[in-house]
Design a protein around this motif. Structure first.
Motif, short mmCIF file in Angstrom:
data_model
loop_
_atom_site.label_atom_id
_atom_site.label_comp_id
_atom_site.label_asym_id
_atom_site.label_seq_id
_atom_site.Cartn_x
_atom_site.Cartn_y
_atom_site.Cartn_z
N LEU A 151 3.88 -53.69 -84.10
CA LEU A 151 3.99 -52.81 -85.28
C LEU A 151 5.08 -51.77 -85.07
O LEU A 151 5.89 -51.49 -85.95
CB LEU A 151 2.66 -52.07 -85.51
N LYS B 195 6.40 -56.32 -92.84
CA LYS B 195 5.60 -56.41 -91.61
C LYS B 195 4.95 -55.11 -91.18
O LYS B 195 4.09 -55.11 -90.30
CB LYS B 195 6.48 -56.92 -90.47
N SER C 43 -2.10 -54.01 -88.59
CA SER C 43 -2.37 -55.44 -88.34
C SER C 43 -3.48 -55.93 -89.25
O SER C 43 -4.12 -55.13 -89.95
CB SER C 43 -2.78 -55.63 -86.88
N ARG D 292 -0.25 -55.92 -80.13
CA ARG D 292 -0.08 -55.81 -81.59
C ARG D 292 0.42 -54.41 -81.99
O ARG D 292 1.22 -54.29 -82.92
CB ARG D 292 -1.40 -56.15 -82.30
#
Ligand code: GLY
Length: 363
Positions: free
Chosen positions: A276, A242, A258, A272
């Motif tokens: 992260l 991720k 992203s 976002r």
């Protein structure tokens, strides 16, 4: 400065690397940088072919091209540093991919060439900054990273040092033709510059200059942040399913990124960026209180199948060449792309390594 035989539209890493390769071979080359935010400056700079195959199209051809480009980075980095006087923060110390669940483990395990397997205990011994909830890891010892901002500065200097020219703040609006050949470019202020070859290396902004089907190249926005490198930080690049963390020599740890399709905006989204950061902290908890230094967004030039477009324009004119659509791996693929363009322009040789990347595949 030599009379330009080649004009390159695009002052990101692809355009500059190609310009430098040509200039140092004695070819007259001018790179035109519109001044739009280059994807290069937003990139983290991972040189990570081992863990990008599952995310990328192009199959075996792209994997081989990626490995070749990594090999070329190792060759040219010392030369580029020497010529430019810029320390690239080139790090060939390997990249560690870390899985926290079965899904991530399966993805890393399936990625061809994805490095040596480490079980949980081995991973924690190897990289003590990792969270104890790590499940397994893969270490790609030949992968690495470079600082893309430094690389861009170095390439600008090296281009000029070796006799090339750089025009800043003007955009190539069109390609000028004479019969079936390239005659040069038309700039957005109406000025015309002549050249026998034009290379389009304009990232995601290729409308009007590249003759590609609508939607073949499109932006995939990437947001990232940098935090300060504090005690307990990892020694090398860590990537999870991720997020990734890239420790830089200047004291930053770049955390990315992203993926938002068809979004041309350059503002990083609070939520976002927070996500992260949370994913990175799950991997390296010691960084939880590290102060944020900056956050940003950039536009990856993506293609419909995830592979770049490198080769002569299939519908002409003669002398028009595409070097674009490098999506997540512009920094990695810059040397091999520049080699292929230079081989074609200097010797008329179409490298077999780029056969799969012709724009003809979209028509
Ligand atoms: N190369 C990593 C990224 O595009 O986020």
């Amino acid at each position: 400065m030599r009379k330009p035989d080649v004009i390159i539209a695009g002052g990101g890493i692809i355009g500059l690397m190609t310009g430098w390769m040509l200039a140092r071979a004695g070819v007259g080359v001018t790179v035109i940088d519109a001044g739009a935010p280059a994807a290069t400056l937003a990139a983290a700079g991972m040189l990570s072919p081992s863990f990008e195959n599952a995310l990328h199209g192009g199959g075996g051809a792209l994997a081989a091209f990626s490995q070749e480009s990594l090999r070329r980075w190792r060759e040219i980095a010392p030369e580029l540093m020497e010529v430019s006087g810029v320390d690239l923060d080139f790090d060939a110390g390997g990249i560690l991919a870390v899985a926290f669940d079965d899904f991530e483990a399966a993805a890393f395990a399936a990625d061809a060439g994805g490095g040596d397997y480490l079980d949980r205990a081995e991973a924690l011994a190897f990289e003590p900054s990792l969270s104890s909830s790590v499940r397994a890891a893969w270490f790609a010892k030949n992968d690495g990273q470079v600082d893309p901002r430094r690389a861009r500065k170095a390439l600008e200097r090296a281009l000029i040092h070796d006799g090339g020219a750089l025009i800043r703040g003007k955009r190539v609006a069109g390609v000028a033709r004479y019969v079936g050949n390239v005659a040069g470019v038309i700039l957005d202020n109406g000025e015309r510059l002549s050249a026998r070859h034009v290379v389009i290396a304009a990232g995601a902004r290729v409308d009007g200059v590249a003759n590609l089907p609508k939607g073949a190249v499109f932006p995939v926005k990437g947001e990232a942040l940098a935090i300060a490198r504090v005690a307990g930080a990892p020694k090398r690049v860590i990537r999870t399913g991720k997020a990734y963390l890239c420790p830089k020599a200047d004291g930053r740890i770049v955390i990315g990124a992203s993926e938002i399709k068809d979004d041309w905006s350059l503002n990083p989204d609070e939520r976002r960026i927070g996500a992260l950061h949370a994913c990175a902290m799950a991997a390296v908890p010691a960084l939880e209180d590290a102060p944020e230094i900056e956050r940003w967004a950039g536009l990856r030039p993506a293609t419909k199948d995830g592979a770049p477009v490198i080769g002569p324009a299939p519908e002409g004119p003669d002398g028009l060449f595409y070097a674009l659509g490098h999506y997540r791996n512009g920094v990695l693929l810059a040397p091999a792309t520049a080699d292929a363009v230079a081989a074609f322009i200097q010797r008329g040789r179409l490298s077999p390594s780029i056969a799969a990347f012709s724009a003809a595949r979209f028509t």
